[in-house]
Enzyme design. Structure first.
Site, PDB file in Angstrom:
ATOM      1  N   LYS A  38      29.033   3.475  57.659  1.00 47.66           N
ATOM      2  CA  LYS A  38      29.653   3.579  59.333  1.00 47.66           C
ATOM      3  C   LYS A  38      28.945   4.501  59.934  1.00 47.66           C
ATOM      4  O   LYS A  38      29.255   5.187  60.130  1.00 47.66           O
ATOM      5  CB  LYS A  38      31.026   3.358  59.635  1.00 47.66           C
ATOM      6  CG  LYS A  38      31.232   2.841  60.946  1.00 47.66           C
ATOM      7  CD  LYS A  38      33.364   3.082  61.151  1.00 47.66           C
ATOM      8  CE  LYS A  38      33.596   1.988  62.405  1.00 47.66           C
ATOM      9  NZ  LYS A  38      35.441   2.210  62.081  1.00 47.66           N
ATOM     10  N   GLU A  65      51.787  -5.322  61.186  1.00 48.66           N
ATOM     11  CA  GLU A  65      52.222  -5.390  62.785  1.00 48.66           C
ATOM     12  C   GLU A  65      53.041  -6.079  61.859  1.00 48.66           C
ATOM     13  O   GLU A  65      54.641  -5.075  62.333  1.00 48.66           O
ATOM     14  CB  GLU A  65      51.838  -5.754  63.767  1.00 48.66           C
ATOM     15  CG  GLU A  65      50.707  -5.230  64.723  1.00 48.66           C
ATOM     16  CD  GLU A  65      49.575  -6.404  63.812  1.00 48.66           C
ATOM     17  OE1 GLU A  65      48.284  -5.740  64.329  1.00 48.66           O
ATOM     18  OE2 GLU A  65      49.414  -6.694  62.981  1.00 48.66           O
ATOM     19  N   ARG A  76      52.018  -9.655  67.425  1.00 47.04           N
ATOM     20  CA  ARG A  76      51.492 -10.171  66.493  1.00 47.04           C
ATOM     21  C   ARG A  76      53.086 -10.587  65.378  1.00 47.04           C
ATOM     22  O   ARG A  76      53.184 -10.206  64.117  1.00 47.04           O
ATOM     23  CB  ARG A  76      50.121  -9.306  65.466  1.00 47.04           C
ATOM     24  CG  ARG A  76      49.282  -9.478  66.033  1.00 47.04           C
ATOM     25  CD  ARG A  76      47.754  -9.035  65.952  1.00 47.04           C
ATOM     26  NE  ARG A  76      47.847 -10.167  65.060  1.00 47.04           N
ATOM     27  CZ  ARG A  76      46.258 -10.163  64.421  1.00 47.04           C
ATOM     28  NH1 ARG A  76      46.166  -8.688  63.914  1.00 47.04           N
ATOM     29  NH2 ARG A  76      45.944 -10.725  63.502  1.00 47.04           N
TER      30      ARG A  76
END
Length: 631
Positions: A280, A367, A395
């Site tokens: 990254k 979640e 969600r």
């Protein structure tokens, strides 16, 4: 190469690997220069330059379907599909979206913004392709963070069962928005092997530690080597058990290796998983060396130093206000536990984590699990605070309904990023939570006008109420009011009259109080007296106040930075009808029945009509003609 001249990725097929390497360098330079001005998701995109080049070299987009999970890493794809010239408008009002958008390009075959959806979408496409007897490749690209989401596991299970032709690219950079957690993250890091190897490892560790003086140090020094050996010896076993053919791990910055492995995958029947290791922030030192992932999504910055260019702001962020209050409450309430679904940094919970590490749980991108875990804690007389963005609470709706509200458990839901959020756009605006929570029995919903009231709401939730409570707070910085010394209990369902007025009532809460206040001052110049009410309890309503207002005959204007359909204003109308008041003059202002695109919040508020000028206009339309004429 002038990247703004690119119209289609088909040109890549004529480039040599050396030319692709040069193009990768030019794309990185372009991203670093453009995002220094606009901001955006820099780290994820620098990490997938070679991978995206290899994908578009080996596949035929849009005939072959390339799906990006979440979409944080789609900028290189946008450049290669003809949108480099629009990057100066990235994430700005009416400009280029930071996520894949079907109305931007035929190459964006899957719209995203939330995590862990690509595999399910890809499965649907594969079934459609086979039923239509068509032939094309389906290539979902999913990160190691997104793969920890439960929905991704469900899709892996089904894809492996159905044996559909599909090439899943696992972009493993060992970090999502926050440090990944969970057993799968460990598996990706070490690819756990069979019991026989684990036993050998344990025996080796036991022997090393028995060496006098240096045994412990040597054992620690060899831990990474042993894990690397195991990774090398039995890669991909987890995915093979799911029914996938596993290739990799492969260096995600080696274009030749990527193209070779994609070629192998294309020749393999059934589902394939290509495990790609990327870095990254690759190619930009501040982003490459970013251990806390602050370069995942950034505002403008100075290229030479990486120094962020941020405007001067006063006051703490709303997330920090809440986090600091939780730290304070934790010293008095030993049963307070904080849960977050991979948002320690976003919800500013680092301070709580540092002070009470055993009482903060980051469950990863999960979640539903976070919400029901909070219910489990509450069932054992703990006081869980679930810190979750409004857009991600969507969600876990059934878990709030079934596991918290139905059982009336003492869970506090801190709904971060409530309201319009700006550059992330329609997938991230927190404008639906009032409508989808308001219909649930037993829940209290509230939003404060300033930091002190927010602290009082947390105090009330911790100390004085039994049952589920949702506390909304917006993105950005709070007002900067002077902290008061003592917290106080807020009577549930009691509103606050900020100013008296005989002509009209405005009911609102949170950030829109400031708009209403400004409109009230303007109207006062013309002799129109507004009664401004801080309707801090969105549910339950202040029924006593409302009945008095109805009886007074004053018209009422409700204002909310949330959906009008099923929202706060709707609840006022419903209460009027249920209480037998049929002739009350009520108007509502809020978000219309549509999805709102990305852009500066000021522009978005204007787009949906939440402005001072429109408030003034709506108030005037409510007033009797004789009042308007006299004043």
């Amino acid at each position: 190469m002038d990247l703004t001249k690119i119209k289609s990725p088909s040109f890549l097929k004529g480039l040599t690997e050396d030319e692709l390497e040069v193009l990768a360098f030019e794309i990185r330079r372009f991203l670093i220069e453009e995002l220094a001005v606009t901001g955006g998701h820099l780290g994820p995109n620098l990490g997938v330059v070679e991978l995206t080049l290899a994908l578009h070299s080996e596949f035929r987009s849009p005939e072959d379907k390339i799906l990006f999970d979440v979409g944080h890493q789609s900028y290189v794809h946008k450049i290669l599909t003809g949108r480099a010239d629009a990057f100066k408008t990235l994430r700005q009002y009416k400009g280029l979206s930071g996520f894949p958008k079907v109305n931007e390009s035929k190459h964006d075959v899957w719209e995203t913004g939330h995590s862990s959806t690509s595999l399910s979408g890809a499965m649907g496409m594969a079934v459609a392709r086979d039923l239509k007897k068509q032939s094309y490749h389906i290539v979902p690209v999913i990160g190691d963070g997104a793969l920890t989401g439960g929905m991704a596991f469900e899709a892996l299970n089904h894809i492996g069962h159905e044996k559909k032709d599909m090439i899943v690219i696992l972009n493993d950079n060992e970090m999502s928005i926050a440090n990944n957690v969970g057993a799968l993250h460990q598996a990706l890091g070490r690819m756990r092997s069979a019991a026989k190897y684990n036993k050998a490892k344990q025996e080796l560790e036991w022997l090393i530690k028995r060496i006098p003086a240096v045994g412990g140090v040597l054992a620690n020094a060899t831990e990474r080597l042993k894990d690397s050996m195991k990774y090398f010896m039995v890669p991909g076993m987890l995915f093979e058990e799911f029914g996938f053919t596993y290739f990799g791990p492969v260096d995600g910055h080696d274009i030749k290796a990527l193209k070779d492995h994609i070629g192998f995958a294309k020749k393999t029947n059934g589902p394939v998983l290509l495990h790609v290791i990327t870095k990254k922030g690759k190619g930009y030192l501040p982003a490459e060396t970013d251990e806390k992932d602050k370069w995942h999504g950034v505002g403008p910055y100075k290229i030479e130093s990486g120094e962020k260019i941020t405007p001067e702001i006063s006051g703490l962020s709303w997330s920090k206000v809440v986090s600091d209050e939780l730290i304070s409450q934790a010293s008095f309430h030993q049963n307070l536990v904080v849960i977050t679904p991979a948002m320690i940094l976003g919800s500013k919970l680092e301070g709580f984590q540092n002070k009470y590490p055993e009482r903060l749980f980051d469950v990863g991108i999960a979640e539903q699990h976070a919400t029901t875990m909070a219910a489990g804690l509450a069932s054992q007389n703990m006081k869980p605070f679930l810190a979750i963005y409004s857009t991600f609470l969507q969600r876990a709706y059934d878990q709030v309904l079934h596991d918290i509200c139905r059982v009336k458990l003492n869970v506090i839901i801190g709904i971060d990023r409530s309201g319009l959020v700006g550059a992330d756009g329609e997938t991230h605006h927190g404008v639906f939570d009032i409508a989808f929570l308001r219909s649930l029995p037993n829940i209290i919903i509230m939003m404060s006008k300033d930091e002190n009231e927010c602290r009082d709401m947390i105090e009330t939730s911790m100390q004085y109420h039994q049952g589920p409570i949702a506390i909304r707070y917006p993105r950005g910085n709070a007002l900067g009011v002077e902290p008061k010394q003592h917290r106080q209990q807020l009577p549930i369902g009691e509103w606050e009259v900020l100013s008296k007025g005989e002509d009209v009532v405005i009911l609102t809460f949170g950030p829109t109080i400031a708009l209403a206040e400004e409109a009230k001052v303007y109207l006062a110049q013309y002799g129109i007296k507004v009664e401004l009410v801080n309707a801090r309890f969105i549910k339950p309503l202040d029924e006593t106040y409302l009945k008095n207002a109805f009886n007074s005959g004053k018209p009422i204007l409700t204002i909310e930075e949330a959906m009008l359909v099923g929202g706060f204003g709707s609840s006022v109308l419903e209460f009027a009808e249920a209480s037998g008041y049929s002739n009350i003059n009520i108007k509502r202002m809020g978000i219309p029945d549509q999805f709102i695109e990305h852009g500066d919040v000021e522009y978005l508020l204007e787009e949906v009509g939440l402005t001072v000028a429109n408030i003034v206009q709506e108030v005037q339309s409510l007033l009797p003609t004789h009042i308007k004429r006299v004043r």
